[in-house]
Write an enzyme that holds these catalytic residues in place. Structure first.
Site, PDB file in Angstrom:
ATOM      1  N   ARG A 155       1.034  -1.072  -0.085  1.00  0.00           N
ATOM      2  CA  ARG A 155      -0.121   0.377   0.481  1.00  0.00           C
ATOM      3  C   ARG A 155       0.923   0.909   0.264  1.00  0.00           C
ATOM      4  NH1 ARG A 155      -1.944  -3.077   3.535  1.00  0.00           N
ATOM      5  NH2 ARG A 155      -4.047  -3.935   3.719  1.00  0.00           N
ATOM      6  N   LYS A 179      -2.403  -2.615   8.163  1.00  0.00           N
ATOM      7  CA  LYS A 179      -3.578  -2.662   8.792  1.00  0.00           C
ATOM      8  C   LYS A 179      -3.438  -2.570  10.087  1.00  0.00           C
ATOM      9  CE  LYS A 179      -6.385  -0.636   4.757  1.00  0.00           C
ATOM     10  NZ  LYS A 179      -7.530  -1.030   4.116  1.00  0.00           N
ATOM     11  N   HIS A 250      -2.902   2.264  -6.047  1.00  0.00           N
ATOM     12  CA  HIS A 250      -3.654   0.862  -6.230  1.00  0.00           C
ATOM     13  C   HIS A 250      -3.860   0.695  -7.178  1.00  0.00           C
ATOM     14  CE1 HIS A 250      -5.554   1.172  -1.412  1.00  0.00           C
ATOM     15  NE2 HIS A 250      -5.994   0.384  -2.514  1.00  0.00           N
ATOM     16  N   ARG A 253      -0.856  -1.773  -7.480  1.00  0.00           N
ATOM     17  CA  ARG A 253      -1.327  -3.039  -6.083  1.00  0.00           C
ATOM     18  C   ARG A 253      -1.737  -3.526  -6.811  1.00  0.00           C
ATOM     19  NH1 ARG A 253      -1.542  -4.167  -0.975  1.00  0.00           N
ATOM     20  NH2 ARG A 253      -3.587  -4.670   0.306  1.00  0.00           N
ATOM     21  N   HIS A 276      -3.815  -8.481   3.225  1.00  0.00           N
ATOM     22  CA  HIS A 276      -5.759  -8.878   3.586  1.00  0.00           C
ATOM     23  C   HIS A 276      -6.089  -9.799   4.858  1.00  0.00           C
ATOM     24  CE1 HIS A 276      -6.520  -7.881  -0.645  1.00  0.00           C
ATOM     25  NE2 HIS A 276      -6.165  -6.499   0.140  1.00  0.00           N
ATOM     26  N   TYR A 285     -10.077 -10.202  -7.763  1.00  0.00           N
ATOM     27  CA  TYR A 285      -8.757 -10.595  -8.113  1.00  0.00           C
ATOM     28  C   TYR A 285      -9.369 -11.048  -9.292  1.00  0.00           C
ATOM     29  CZ  TYR A 285      -6.449  -7.054  -5.617  1.00  0.00           C
ATOM     30  OH  TYR A 285      -5.937  -5.321  -4.784  1.00  0.00           O
TER      31      TYR A 285
END
Length: 304
Positions: A155, A179, A250, A253, A276, A285
């Site tokens: 990210r 995150k 993004h 990514r 994730h 995806y």
């Protein structure tokens, strides 16, 4: 962390939104940028409910559905709607855990037409984007940043906050703090390692100033490059390459994940590389792969 100023909310809603912000910070450990986004979304949600004279303690599922229908009619961008729904689900989870209210949002699913295919670059387009002429210290920094992003799927916040001790180029890995302060180890490819080594050994010192900064990527003031700074650099490079599509961090990514998937990587591995929490986030995806899947079926199935 600074408490956001609420706009046109009742005292009751101002208090609950302050509680929610503290909950996101102390219990969910979200980044400041994520918290600000969530707070803005919940401000708008509560403002809508106030117009209907509905207190937060008496929100029903039909009120939530009405708000989602409103978002749909206003034709927000796909990613914006998905974020707003995520914020609302989180807010109602907070109301359930802290104020013991019924969770009316737990079964609210993302509308199917919002499960869009991410914007990506083809491998050929990515090669063009990464073909940066390297002459100055800034060129080598930019080349190293883009190569690292495409090699790892970081990210943009992870990239700009990356510290020197997090890189282990001898072992070809980077330690990423993602995150919720979750740590993951991501391998780095040979090309990215080559340009990181050149940048770190020959050019980074020329960007340093009199004070100490251990960020890997420095700006012209000797401080860590910002998200906005990286986006500006990426936009300028894309403009020089005359791209006719929007290029963002993004997109790099998404391209990283899609190219891995197209070349045979399994979804679980991609999930771990991207950081994730849920596999369902990574499954978007697989939509990108449908064309390749159809081509393979046509080529190889004996009864096609």
């Amino acid at each position: 962390m600074k408490i956001l100023k609420e706009v046109s909310l009742s005292k009751e809603n101002q208090e609950i939104i302050r509680e929610y912000q503290i909950y996101l910070l102390t219990m969910k450990h979200l980044s400041e940028n994520s918290i600000i986004s969530y707070m803005l979304d919940i401000n708008k949600y509560l403002s809508f409910l106030e117009q209907q004279k509905i207190p937060y303690s008496n929100i029903k599922k039909e009120h939530l559905i009405e708000y989602l229908n409103k978002l749909d009619k206003e034709k927000y961008a796909v990613t914006s709607v998905m974020r707003k729904i995520s914020a609302i689900k989180s807010f109602h989870t907070f109301l359930t855990k802290v104020h013991h209210l019924d969770n009316i949002a737990d079964r609210i699913e993302m509308p199917r037409h919002y499960q869009s295919i991410p914007n990506i670059l083809s491998i050929e387009e990515m090669e063009i984007l990464l073909d940066i002429p390297v002459k100055t210290n800034f060129d080598y920094r930019n080349k190293a940043m883009l190569e690292l992003m495409y090699a790892t799927g970081l990210r943009v916040s992870e990239l700009v906050n990356l510290k020197i001790p997090n890189l282990d180029l001898d072992n070809k890995i980077v330690r990423v703090i993602g995150k919720g302060n979750k740590e993951r180890i991501v391998p780095i490819g040979e090309v990215a390692i080559k340009y990181l080594n050149i940048y770190l050994s020959e050019y980074r010192n020329s960007l340093k100033k009199k004070y100490f900064c251990d960020n890997v990527f420095l700006n012209n003031h000797g401080k860590g490059i910002t998200r906005q700074g990286f986006f500006k650099i990426l936009k300028e490079i894309a403009k020089e390459k005359d791209f006719n599509k929007t290029i963002s961090p993004h997109v790099l990514r998404h391209s990283f994940a899609t190219h891995l998937l197209n070349n045979g990587a399994d979804l679980r591995s991609i999930q771990l590389l991207l950081g994730h929490s849920n596999l369902s986030t990574t499954q978007i995806y697989t939509n990108v792969n449908n064309t390749t899947l159809k081509e393979n079926y046509d080529l190889y199935h004996p009864r096609h």
